[in-house]
Design an enzyme around this catalytic site. Structure first.
Site, short mmCIF file in Angstrom:
data_model
loop_
_atom_site.label_atom_id
_atom_site.label_comp_id
_atom_site.label_asym_id
_atom_site.label_seq_id
_atom_site.Cartn_x
_atom_site.Cartn_y
_atom_site.Cartn_z
N VAL A 1 0.85 -1.21 0.00
CA VAL A 1 0.00 0.00 0.00
C VAL A 1 0.88 1.26 0.00
O VAL A 1 0.64 2.21 -0.75
CB VAL A 1 -0.97 0.00 1.20
CG1 VAL A 1 -1.84 1.26 1.18
CG2 VAL A 1 -1.87 -1.23 1.17
N CYS A 2 1.92 1.23 0.82
CA CYS A 2 2.83 2.38 0.90
C CYS A 2 3.51 2.63 -0.46
O CYS A 2 3.70 3.78 -0.88
CB CYS A 2 3.90 2.15 1.95
SG CYS A 2 3.24 1.69 3.55
N SER A 3 3.87 1.54 -1.13
CA SER A 3 4.56 1.66 -2.41
C SER A 3 3.65 2.21 -3.49
O SER A 3 4.13 2.62 -4.55
CB SER A 3 5.12 0.29 -2.84
OG SER A 3 6.03 -0.20 -1.88
N LYS A 4 2.36 2.20 -3.24
CA LYS A 4 1.45 2.79 -4.21
C LYS A 4 0.76 4.04 -3.65
O LYS A 4 -0.24 4.49 -4.16
CB LYS A 4 0.39 1.77 -4.64
CG LYS A 4 0.95 0.74 -5.61
CD LYS A 4 -0.10 -0.21 -6.13
CE LYS A 4 -0.88 0.42 -7.26
NZ LYS A 4 -1.83 -0.52 -7.87
N GLN A 5 1.31 4.56 -2.59
CA GLN A 5 0.76 5.81 -2.05
C GLN A 5 1.69 6.97 -2.36
O GLN A 5 1.29 7.96 -2.96
CB GLN A 5 0.53 5.69 -0.54
CG GLN A 5 -0.05 6.94 0.10
CD GLN A 5 -0.33 6.79 1.59
OE1 GLN A 5 -0.40 5.68 2.12
NE2 GLN A 5 -0.49 7.90 2.29
#
Lengths: 216, 184
Positions: A109-113
């Site tokens: 999720v962080c890598s796509k935020q």
């Protein structure tokens, strides 16, 4: 008389030509340089999807709120991946600040935020806001992760040591030592104008940041 | 002789006008209303023979990298003689209208974009991993999936060949090369 007139005309014509050529070359050159900004995301390795660690579904929120809208934002100084440090108070009187706390490097999720914020920088600029990203990973881990994402166009700060001290001061440190997924918006006076902790398993919509900045 | 400076003035102004228009501020919308906000905008209502759906996610780095290539595909279709037979939509996978609008502004997208916040549209197409282009063709009055392509960057000619020649320009050499790849 005719010869003089012809010489004068030729000289005047050449001068005029020179001026126009210089003008056209200047405009073309400027136009070329001013053309659309390059895509901020450089070529990424194809391994991001396969390199992230998938932690499974986690407890949505695992912290107790310490701060609310209207409170003074706790000051901090944290290292940045470029070797420098950032102190929150350096923005006092100058810029609004948006802090994006995310749990961990190399997670899906962080890598796509954070890459999404790369293309939203005009929004932050519009509201004179500085975007800061914070995780409790150490600097080398953040560095490697940011490279894997193809780079980010804002500062990533490491809250590794003392571990999670800043996240804890904002009430967004989880029991396992990672940050909550949280957004904090701080005005130029250093006052919190928006603070929200999101379900760690889901990416927060940009809408909240937009609305919080509009309300400043 | 006096006409030459006037001619250059005209050329200079034309060049300036061209540069200003081609380097237009990408933050200014090219459409009067954000397409994600158009009520009832639904690709299923399209009367086109071919419907192209570009599934993107504003946060996806591969989608960000692909955006200009998708724009190129769109321009190539719009340049073709059959452009009225093709409808092109962007579907913002898991993106709110605000996020869709951010993508549109950043990449100066000219085709309509639809917010698929709850992924209801994407669910109709099975497993969707962005970036993904899905092409639907009308058969018997209904739109049916013809093919799908992900990461369009090096597959533009293959796409144009598969979509049935609605893209231009496609050189004969590019067509032959794409044809060979399809046969292999």
């Amino acid at each position: 008389m005719r010869l003089e007139k012809n010489s004068f005309s030729k000289h005047s014509f050449l001068n005029t030509m020179k001026k126009y050529i210089i003008s056209i070359v200047s405009v073309v050159g400027f136009g070329f340089m001013a053309s659309c900004a390059p895509n901020p995301v450089s070529e990424v390795t194809p391994d991001l999807r396969t390199s992230v660690y998938r932690p499974g579904k986690l407890k949505p929120i695992d912290s107790v709120a310490k701060l609310k809208v209207g409170d003074k934002a706790p000051n901090f100084t944290l290292p940045v991946v470029d070797g420098k440090t950032v102190t929150l108070s350096q923005y006092r009187g100058k810029k609004n600040v948006v802090i994006s706390f995310v749990p961990a490097a190399f997670t899906p999720v962080c890598s796509k935020q954070w890459p999404g914020y790369n293309i939203s920088l005009d929004l932050f600029k519009q509201y004179n806001a500085e975007l800061l990203g914070i995780t409790t990973d150490n600097v080398p881990s953040q560095h490697a992760w940011i490279k894997l994402m193809g780079g980010i166009q804002f500062k990533a700060l490491s809250d590794f040591w003392p571990h999670g001290k800043v996240a804890s001061s904002y009430g967004v440190l989880r029991s396992n030592g990672v940050c909550e997924r949280a957004i904090v918006v701080i005005d130029k006076k250093g006052v919190i104008r928006f603070i929200k902790v999101y379900d760690i398993n889901k990416r927060p919509a940009l809408d909240d940041i937009v609305n919080a900045l509009k309300a400043l | 002789m006096k006409k030459i400076p006037t001619l250059f003035s005209a050329l200079f102004l034309l060049a300036l006008a061209f540069l200003i228009s081609s380097c237009a501020d990408s933050s200014k919308p090219t459409a009067p209303v954000p397409s994600s906000a158009i009520p009832g905008l639904d690709y299923r209502n399209s009367k086109a023979e071919v419907v192209v759906l570009n599934f993107f996610d504003m946060y996806c780095i591969h989608c960000q990298r692909d955006a200009k290539h998708v724009n190129d595909i769109y321009d190539r279709i719009q340049s073709g003689p059959n452009r009225t037979k093709v409808a092109f939509y962007g579907i913002g996978w898991g993106n709110s209208p605000v996020e869709v609008e951010m993508y549109r502004k950043r990449y100066n997208v000219k085709y309509p974009l639809i917010s698929d916040d709850n992924k209801a549209i994407s669910k109709r197409f099975g497993k969707v991993r962005t970036p993904l282009i899905v092409v639907l063709k009308k058969e018997g009055g209904h739109l049916k999936e013809s093919f799908r392509i992900s990461k369009i960057k090096n597959k533009k000619d293959e796409f144009c060949l598969k979509v049935g020649g609605f893209c231009v320009p496609v050189t004969k050499a590019a067509l032959d090369e794409a044809g060979k790849k399809l046969i292999q």
